[in-house]
Design a protein around this motif. Structure first.
Motif, short mmCIF file in Angstrom:
data_model
loop_
_atom_site.label_atom_id
_atom_site.label_comp_id
_atom_site.label_asym_id
_atom_site.label_seq_id
_atom_site.Cartn_x
_atom_site.Cartn_y
_atom_site.Cartn_z
N LYS A 26 0.93 -1.24 -0.06
CA LYS A 26 0.00 -0.20 0.02
C LYS A 26 0.68 1.18 -0.13
O LYS A 26 1.71 1.67 1.10
CB LYS A 26 -0.93 0.03 1.15
CG LYS A 26 -1.61 1.34 1.42
CD LYS A 26 -2.47 1.16 2.82
CE LYS A 26 -3.38 2.69 2.56
NZ LYS A 26 -2.97 3.28 3.69
N ASP A 61 0.95 5.34 -0.25
CA ASP A 61 0.18 6.48 -0.06
C ASP A 61 1.21 7.34 0.59
O ASP A 61 1.64 7.62 1.26
CB ASP A 61 -0.85 6.28 0.87
CG ASP A 61 -1.91 7.40 0.84
OD1 ASP A 61 -1.68 8.16 -0.14
OD2 ASP A 61 -2.44 7.56 1.74
N THR A 85 0.29 -3.81 -5.67
CA THR A 85 -0.35 -3.06 -4.88
C THR A 85 -1.85 -3.57 -4.35
O THR A 85 -2.43 -4.43 -5.07
CB THR A 85 -0.43 -1.61 -5.34
OG1 THR A 85 -1.64 -1.59 -6.42
CG2 THR A 85 0.73 -1.21 -5.81
N ILE A 86 -2.32 -3.09 -3.41
CA ILE A 86 -3.83 -3.44 -2.94
C ILE A 86 -4.63 -3.08 -4.07
O ILE A 86 -5.90 -3.41 -4.08
CB ILE A 86 -4.03 -2.81 -1.51
CG1 ILE A 86 -4.10 -1.23 -1.39
CG2 ILE A 86 -3.11 -3.37 -0.53
CD1 ILE A 86 -4.55 -0.59 -0.14
N ASN A 87 -4.29 -2.13 -4.89
CA ASN A 87 -5.13 -1.75 -5.81
C ASN A 87 -5.26 -2.60 -7.03
O ASN A 87 -5.91 -2.41 -8.10
CB ASN A 87 -4.90 -0.05 -6.36
CG ASN A 87 -5.23 0.72 -5.15
OD1 ASN A 87 -5.98 0.46 -4.38
ND2 ASN A 87 -4.31 1.79 -5.18
#
Length: 97
Positions: free
Chosen positions: A50, A52, A93-95
């Motif tokens: 993650k 950010d 990624t978590i996306n």
């Protein structure tokens, strides 16, 4: 009278993009952190990153297979914080589905 060029064959597009490839050599463009991330994932690793605002965190919802877990503990967790972050950015990624 036409000027003769040397007998050197024209450079291929691939050789221009990857100098040394025409000789079968080439350079290794993978960083050590990318290699570690790829090896972990090839062992079935399931951790996801993650990212950010340039802050990296690793999430794990499913257990890793034993070999991937052992690899992570022995080869990634033992790295310095900065080196570990470099590996983590190469994880899906978590996306990522």
């Amino acid at each position: 009278m036409a000027t003769s060029r040397s007998n050197v064959p024209p450079e291929s597009a691939a050789a221009r993009r990857n100098p040394g490839s025409a000789l079968g050599g080439g350079c290794d463009t993978e960083t050590p952190s990318l290699k570690l991330a790829k090896e972990y994932l090839s062992l079935g690793g399931r951790r996801r990153s993650k990212i950010d605002d340039n802050i990296t965190d690793v999430r794990q919802w499913e257990e890793d297979p034993p070999e991937a877990e052992r690899f992570w503990r022995e080869r990634v967790e033992t790295l310095s914080k900065d080196e570990r972050k470099q590996v983590e950015v190469f994880l899906p990624t978590i996306n990522t589905p």
